[in-house]
Design an enzyme around this catalytic site. Structure first.
Site, PDB file in Angstrom:
ATOM      1  N   GLY A   1       0.834  -1.200   0.000  1.00  0.00           N
ATOM      2  CA  GLY A   1       0.000   0.000   0.000  1.00  0.00           C
ATOM      3  C   GLY A   1       0.863   1.242   0.000  1.00  0.00           C
ATOM      4  O   GLY A   1       2.062   1.177  -0.273  1.00  0.00           O
ATOM      5  N   ALA A   2       0.224   2.365   0.292  1.00  0.00           N
ATOM      6  CA  ALA A   2       0.936   3.641   0.302  1.00  0.00           C
ATOM      7  C   ALA A   2       1.966   3.658   1.427  1.00  0.00           C
ATOM      8  O   ALA A   2       2.995   4.311   1.334  1.00  0.00           O
ATOM      9  CB  ALA A   2      -0.061   4.776   0.472  1.00  0.00           C
ATOM     10  N   GLU A   3       1.681   2.941   2.487  1.00  0.00           N
ATOM     11  CA  GLU A   3       2.480   3.035   3.707  1.00  0.00           C
ATOM     12  C   GLU A   3       3.317   1.806   3.979  1.00  0.00           C
ATOM     13  O   GLU A   3       4.403   1.913   4.529  1.00  0.00           O
ATOM     14  CB  GLU A   3       1.510   3.134   4.900  1.00  0.00           C
ATOM     15  CG  GLU A   3       1.062   4.492   5.244  1.00  0.00           C
ATOM     16  CD  GLU A   3       1.183   4.703   6.737  1.00  0.00           C
ATOM     17  OE1 GLU A   3       0.936   3.739   7.481  1.00  0.00           O
ATOM     18  OE2 GLU A   3       1.539   5.806   7.132  1.00  0.00           O
TER      19      GLU A   3
ATOM     20  N   ASP B   1     -10.696   3.099   9.693  1.00  0.00           N
ATOM     21  CA  ASP B   1     -10.630   2.765   8.258  1.00  0.00           C
ATOM     22  C   ASP B   1     -11.452   1.493   8.011  1.00  0.00           C
ATOM     23  O   ASP B   1     -10.949   0.484   7.516  1.00  0.00           O
ATOM     24  CB  ASP B   1      -9.169   2.563   7.838  1.00  0.00           C
ATOM     25  CG  ASP B   1      -8.989   2.565   6.322  1.00  0.00           C
ATOM     26  OD1 ASP B   1      -9.942   2.916   5.598  1.00  0.00           O
ATOM     27  OD2 ASP B   1      -7.895   2.207   5.856  1.00  0.00           O
TER      28      ASP B   1
ATOM     29  N   ILE C   1       3.098  -5.897   2.911  1.00  0.00           N
ATOM     30  CA  ILE C   1       2.640  -7.039   3.685  1.00  0.00           C
ATOM     31  C   ILE C   1       3.275  -8.287   3.092  1.00  0.00           C
ATOM     32  O   ILE C   1       3.060  -8.585   1.915  1.00  0.00           O
ATOM     33  CB  ILE C   1       1.102  -7.202   3.623  1.00  0.00           C
ATOM     34  CG1 ILE C   1       0.379  -5.866   3.759  1.00  0.00           C
ATOM     35  CG2 ILE C   1       0.610  -8.234   4.623  1.00  0.00           C
ATOM     36  CD1 ILE C   1       0.421  -5.214   5.091  1.00  0.00           C
TER      37      ILE C   1
HETATM   38  N1  LIG Z   1      -2.873 -10.966   9.162  1.00  0.00           N
HETATM   39  C1  LIG Z   1      -3.165 -11.066   7.862  1.00  0.00           C
HETATM   40  N2  LIG Z   1      -3.536 -12.250   7.336  1.00  0.00           N
HETATM   41  C2  LIG Z   1      -3.822 -12.349   6.017  1.00  0.00           C
HETATM   42  N3  LIG Z   1      -3.774 -11.345   5.150  1.00  0.00           N
HETATM   43  C3  LIG Z   1      -3.406 -10.130   5.605  1.00  0.00           C
HETATM   44  C4  LIG Z   1      -3.088  -9.923   6.985  1.00  0.00           C
HETATM   45  N4  LIG Z   1      -2.751  -8.629   7.145  1.00  0.00           N
HETATM   46  C5  LIG Z   1      -2.851  -8.057   5.943  1.00  0.00           C
HETATM   47  N5  LIG Z   1      -3.247  -8.941   4.998  1.00  0.00           N
HETATM   48  C6  LIG Z   1      -3.460  -8.677   3.553  1.00  0.00           C
HETATM   49  O1  LIG Z   1      -2.732  -7.515   3.171  1.00  0.00           O
HETATM   50  C7  LIG Z   1      -3.620  -6.469   2.745  1.00  0.00           C
HETATM   51  C8  LIG Z   1      -3.118  -5.126   3.255  1.00  0.00           C
HETATM   52  O2  LIG Z   1      -3.019  -5.132   4.682  1.00  0.00           O
HETATM   53  P1  LIG Z   1      -3.400  -3.838   5.531  1.00  0.00           P
HETATM   54  O3  LIG Z   1      -3.052  -4.068   6.956  1.00  0.00           O
HETATM   55  O4  LIG Z   1      -4.810  -3.466   5.226  1.00  0.00           O
HETATM   56  O5  LIG Z   1      -2.375  -2.767   4.939  1.00  0.00           O
HETATM   57  P2  LIG Z   1      -2.601  -1.298   4.354  1.00  0.00           P
HETATM   58  O6  LIG Z   1      -2.376  -0.376   5.534  1.00  0.00           O
HETATM   59  O7  LIG Z   1      -1.549  -1.164   3.296  1.00  0.00           O
HETATM   60  O8  LIG Z   1      -3.992  -1.196   3.803  1.00  0.00           O
HETATM   61  C9  LIG Z   1      -4.998  -6.875   3.279  1.00  0.00           C
HETATM   62  O9  LIG Z   1      -6.033  -6.354   2.487  1.00  0.00           O
HETATM   63  C10 LIG Z   1      -4.924  -8.393   3.248  1.00  0.00           C
HETATM   64  O10 LIG Z   1      -5.199  -8.857   1.943  1.00  0.00           O
HETATM   65 MG   LIG Z   2      -5.816  -1.816   4.470  1.00  0.00          MG
END
Ligand SMILES: Nc1ncnc2c1ncn2[C@@H]1O[C@H](COP(=O)(O)OP(=O)(O)O)[C@@H](O)[C@H]1O
Ligand SMILES: [Mg+2]
Length: 194
Positions: free
Chosen positions: A8-10, A108, A13
């Site tokens: 993502g922007a920040e 969010d 994962i």
């Molecule tokens: N604990 C997790 N288990 C499985 N998938 C995850 C997990 N954390 C993040 N993801 C995947 O990574 C994506 C981005 O994570 P997220 O925490 O929403 O980051 P961002 O702040 O970039 O939006 C999620 O939409 C999901 O698909």
């Molecule tokens: Mg997210």
């Protein structure tokens, strides 16, 4: 073997065997000292919120300055399945109510930040913008964000999803929060008009 799940922007994962690492990346356009501080602060805050949301959020395995290791949730991002399984919205409402009873405002609350695990439990992720508040207003704004997300990503089933969500949403002060939501949405509409 590591696999990049999202960028993502920040944060990036990365999936490792049974865990996920969320690492906040350095931003070259920000002054280094400020950037470092921001990343540390957000990482720490997100880890703290994940801890408070035990059971619903992924379990935290470890935290460093700019990264959180957490439980891998095996399942689907709710954004991709909600239109075919509208009744999940009732569970989303229920979990949102439990979160609000803990005075946690997600910040969010979109269907990209929710997963349905293999046991059909709704799990929340992405607590980077979360904060602690007991204010009816803050909880109403959380609901408003969810509704806006549904309006843009699930517009075909918007009212069914919202009705199911409300059925499950049962925190204390429920009626007050839903009443305040009407005000929040009126404010939003007026802003668009002018
Ligand atoms: N604990 C997790 N288990 C499985 N998938 C995850 C997990 N954390 C993040 N993801 C995947 O990574 C994506 C981005 O994570 P997220 O925490 O929403 O980051 P961002 O702040 O970039 O939006 C999620 O939409 C999901 O698909
Ligand atoms: Mg997210």
């Amino acid at each position: 073997m590591d696999k990049e799940l999202a960028r993502g922007a920040e944060a990036v994962i990365i999936q490792k065997k049974d865990s996920v690492e969320k690492r906040r990346l350095a931003k070259s356009y920000r002054i280094k000292e400020i950037d470092d501080e921001l990343r540390i602060r957000r990482t720490r805050s997100e880890a703290k919120m994940l801890g408070k949301m035990q059971g619903v959020a992924p379990r935290v395995i470890s935290v460093s300055e700019d990264a959180i290791q957490m439980e891998l949730i095996d399942g689907n991002v709710i954004k991709h399945i909600l239109d075919d399984k509208i009744m999940i919205a009732e569970k989303i409402g229920y979990e949102t109510g439990r979160m609000h009873d803990l005075n946690i405002v997600h910040g969010d609350l979109t269907t990209s930040n929710m997963l349905l695990d293999k046991k059909n439990n709704v799990r929340f992720i992405d607590f980077g913008l979360s904060f602690v508040s007991d204010k009816v207003e803050d909880k109403a704004v959380d609901l408003h964000l969810f509704r806006e997300a549904v309006e843009s990503k699930h517009f075909r089933h918007e009212s069914e999803i919202w009705n199911a969500f409300q059925k499950g949403y049962a925190p204390k002060n429920r009626d007050q929060i839903l009443k305040r939501l009407e005000l929040v949405e009126m404010r939003g509409r007026n802003k668009q008009k002018y």
